[in-house]
Design a protein around this motif. Structure first.
Motif, PDB file in Angstrom:
ATOM      1  N   UNK A 212       0.810  -1.216   0.000  1.00 51.72           N
ATOM      2  CA  UNK A 212       0.000   0.000   0.000  1.00 51.72           C
ATOM      3  C   UNK A 212       0.844   1.266   0.000  1.00 51.72           C
ATOM      4  N   UNK A 213       2.169   1.080   0.030  1.00 55.03           N
ATOM      5  CA  UNK A 213       3.074   2.239  -0.014  1.00 55.03           C
ATOM      6  C   UNK A 213       3.515   2.428  -1.463  1.00 55.03           C
ATOM      7  N   UNK A 214       2.792   3.305  -2.144  1.00 58.28           N
ATOM      8  CA  UNK A 214       2.926   3.433  -3.598  1.00 58.28           C
ATOM      9  C   UNK A 214       4.122   4.268  -4.030  1.00 58.28           C
ATOM     10  N   UNK A 215       4.721   4.984  -3.083  1.00 59.50           N
ATOM     11  CA  UNK A 215       5.896   5.800  -3.404  1.00 59.50           C
ATOM     12  C   UNK A 215       6.990   5.515  -2.385  1.00 59.50           C
ATOM     13  N   UNK A 216       8.220   5.596  -2.852  1.00 57.39           N
ATOM     14  CA  UNK A 216       9.352   5.331  -1.960  1.00 57.39           C
ATOM     15  C   UNK A 216      10.579   6.065  -2.469  1.00 57.39           C
ATOM     16  N   UNK A 217      11.418   6.456  -1.524  1.00 57.20           N
ATOM     17  CA  UNK A 217      12.728   7.021  -1.850  1.00 57.20           C
ATOM     18  C   UNK A 217      13.760   6.318  -0.977  1.00 57.20           C
ATOM     19  N   UNK A 218      14.802   5.794  -1.613  1.00 60.20           N
ATOM     20  CA  UNK A 218      15.856   5.076  -0.898  1.00 60.20           C
ATOM     21  C   UNK A 218      17.197   5.691  -1.264  1.00 60.20           C
ATOM     22  N   UNK A 219      17.974   6.053  -0.241  1.00 60.22           N
ATOM     23  CA  UNK A 219      19.297   6.647  -0.447  1.00 60.22           C
ATOM     24  C   UNK A 219      20.312   5.812   0.328  1.00 60.22           C
ATOM     25  N   UNK A 220      21.210   5.159  -0.398  1.00 56.93           N
ATOM     26  CA  UNK A 220      22.195   4.262   0.213  1.00 56.93           C
ATOM     27  C   UNK A 220      23.604   4.731  -0.139  1.00 56.93           C
ATOM     28  N   UNK A 221      24.398   5.009   0.877  1.00 54.89           N
ATOM     29  CA  UNK A 221      25.790   5.368   0.637  1.00 54.89           C
ATOM     30  C   UNK A 221      26.608   4.083   0.631  1.00 54.89           C
ATOM     31  N   UNK A 222      26.746   3.482  -0.547  1.00 56.80           N
ATOM     32  CA  UNK A 222      27.406   2.182  -0.697  1.00 56.80           C
ATOM     33  C   UNK A 222      28.806   2.282  -1.298  1.00 56.80           C
ATOM     34  N   UNK A 223      29.230   3.477  -1.664  1.00 52.58           N
ATOM     35  CA  UNK A 223      30.491   3.629  -2.390  1.00 52.58           C
ATOM     36  C   UNK A 223      31.684   3.607  -1.428  1.00 52.58           C
ATOM     37  N   UNK A 224      32.007   2.403  -0.927  1.00 50.05           N
ATOM     38  CA  UNK A 224      33.060   2.260   0.082  1.00 50.05           C
ATOM     39  C   UNK A 224      34.465   2.494  -0.486  1.00 50.05           C
ATOM     40  N   UNK A 225      34.575   2.571  -1.787  1.00 47.26           N
ATOM     41  CA  UNK A 225      35.889   2.821  -2.393  1.00 47.26           C
ATOM     42  C   UNK A 225      36.282   4.299  -2.304  1.00 47.26           C
ATOM     43  N   UNK A 226      35.314   5.143  -1.977  1.00 46.56           N
ATOM     44  CA  UNK A 226      35.590   6.571  -1.847  1.00 46.56           C
ATOM     45  C   UNK A 226      35.808   6.907  -0.373  1.00 46.56           C
ATOM     46  N   UNK A 227      37.060   6.829   0.087  1.00 46.92           N
ATOM     47  CA  UNK A 227      37.363   7.084   1.491  1.00 46.92           C
ATOM     48  C   UNK A 227      36.962   8.491   1.911  1.00 46.92           C
ATOM     49  N   UNK A 228      37.025   9.413   0.991  1.00 47.34           N
ATOM     50  CA  UNK A 228      36.759  10.811   1.308  1.00 47.34           C
ATOM     51  C   UNK A 228      35.291  11.048   1.644  1.00 47.34           C
ATOM     52  N   UNK A 229      34.385  10.232   1.068  1.00 45.20           N
ATOM     53  CA  UNK A 229      32.955  10.524   1.192  1.00 45.20           C
ATOM     54  C   UNK A 229      32.133   9.430   1.879  1.00 45.20           C
ATOM     55  N   UNK A 230      32.630   8.220   1.973  1.00 41.16           N
ATOM     56  CA  UNK A 230      31.824   7.074   2.417  1.00 41.16           C
ATOM     57  C   UNK A 230      31.385   7.204   3.877  1.00 41.16           C
ATOM     58  N   UNK A 231      30.057   7.126   4.101  1.00 41.12           N
ATOM     59  CA  UNK A 231      29.490   7.204   5.458  1.00 41.12           C
ATOM     60  C   UNK A 231      28.748   5.935   5.858  1.00 41.12           C
TER      61      UNK A 231
END
Length: 397
Positions: A68-87
């Motif tokens: 019944x949840x017709x809209x969704x937004x998913x944000x995943x910080x998966x870029x572990x190769x970027x030491x400068x930005x990875x959270x």
């Protein structure tokens, strides 16, 4: 009235039990807006486990429980190769089909956009204008050669009611022995500095100020020196030093009589107390007097009454869902905090008190070393206007 549920969970990888308790929470509270904040996406071995995260998200989006949840937004910080930005932060938002007037803020265009369909963003979130993501500077925690701590902010508008949802992960205690040295500990000071930085960033002059909800792993700990002095008030302390460096390696607290039974053994990553029940009886609330880190921000941040046991560090043995590990002193690391204006939204006079729930989920279920917590409440769109719609929200940490 629409219900919102906020859920926060640390250590997302391939946790089937976590999926089940999320579905149960959604089924019980029937929220119209679900916000799920995760830290340590991919778990401790994120390089090997990150693929499981994608499977977890697909299961959430396609399940009958969320149909019944017709809209969704998913944000995943998966870029572990970027030491400068990875959270390693993950934010998932699910919007019920009955919630019509929902918009999300574009931080680059500085305007709200209508939320339509289901979208997943991963890898390089830096280029996604719908989120604001920052990693703390390395000098905030120099002991950690590569820290993943930071925050992600999203902004939403329900009718004319706008608010920020901030996923946050603060610094941990690296050593029980160091934490014991001073009251408050040096680690408490580091977390205070980082949290102050986040609060200043999300309330600066770049964007309009709106109510905000911060939920994630704050890593708040009990005042180690004070809680140990209380737990071991009648004990004597023995100091064991390393032979090669003469540094303190271990502290042993023994009863003065009773055959000098060991009450507590403390090492860098060992907190072995004789009676774990003290952290579970009455949900451990007698120890809340030692939970002091939030008091520094009492003018800026608020929290509903805690009535659940410390959220960390739970055993990762699947058969021991209620047992704590003996690595750290149990503490309420996982929290849901509100700005003054957000608290006013949640605690409006017309809001029924029973419609506000702040608790943990899956109290008997093993879901890693952190136990998720959630806040369920009702939010009115067009506050103060006649016939304003009320929305039920569920925020999960």
């Amino acid at each position: 009235t629409y219900t919102y549920t906020c859920i926060a969970h640390t250590g997302l990888s391939d946790d089937d039990d976590f999926v089940v308790v999320v579905f149960q929470t959604v089924h019980t509270h029937k929220p119209h807006f679900v916000a799920l904040h995760c830290q340590e996406v991919g778990g401790k071995n994120y390089e090997e486990s990150m693929t499981h995260v994608d499977s977890f998200i697909k299961e959430l989006l396609s399940s009958d429980a969320m149909k019944e949840y017709s809209r969704a937004r998913v944000y995943l910080d998966e870029n572990y190769k970027s030491q400068e930005h990875f959270t390693a932060l993950g934010c998932c938002y699910f919007i019920h089909e009955s919630l019509k007037n929902i918009h999300q803020f574009d931080f680059k265009a500085k305007k709200f956009k209508k939320v339509v369909g289901k979208e997943i963003y991963s890898d390089t979130l830096e280029s996604t204008p719908m989120v604001e993501k920052e990693k703390f500077p390395q000098d905030y925690f120099p002991e950690c050669k590569w820290s993943r701590k930071g925050f992600i902010r999203t902004r939403w508008a329900l009718g004319d009611c706008a608010f920020d949802l901030v996923n946050i992960h603060l610094f941990h205690d690296a050593s029980n022995l160091v934490a014991w040295e001073n009251s408050p500990s040096v680690y408490s000071g580091t977390r205070q500095k980082a949290l102050g930085y986040v609060l200043d960033r999300i309330t600066d002059q770049r964007y309009d100020k709106v109510p905000y909800f911060l939920f994630g792993d704050f890593n708040f700990r009990l005042d180690s020196k004070q809680v140990i002095e209380s737990l071991c008030s009648t004990a004597t302390m023995q100091t064991v030093r390393a032979a090669d460096t003469n540094e303190v390696d271990k502290l042993i607290f023994r009863e003065s009589d009773n055959d000098r039974k060991v009450v507590l053994q403390l090492e860098k990553k060992l907190f072995n107390y004789i009676d774990q029940d003290v952290f579970r009886e009455n949900n451990g609330t007698l120890l809340l007097e030692f939970d002091k880190e939030l008091s520094v921000f009492k003018e800026r941040l608020h929290e509903l009454e805690i009535s659940f046991p410390p959220s960390y560090p739970y055993s990762e043995d699947c058969s021991q869902g209620k047992q704590y590990m003996n690595t750290r002193c149990p503490a309420w690391c996982d929290r849901i905090l509100l700005s003054t204006s957000a608290r006013e939204l949640v605690l409006k006079p017309e809001t029924e008190e029973k419609s506000i729930i702040y608790d943990n989920i899956g109290p008997n279920v093993c879901m890693g070393d952190h136990k998720p917590v959630f806040l369920s409440f009702r939010l009115t769109a067009g506050a103060g206007k006649p016939n304003a719609n009320k929305h039920k929200c569920c925020v999960v940490q």
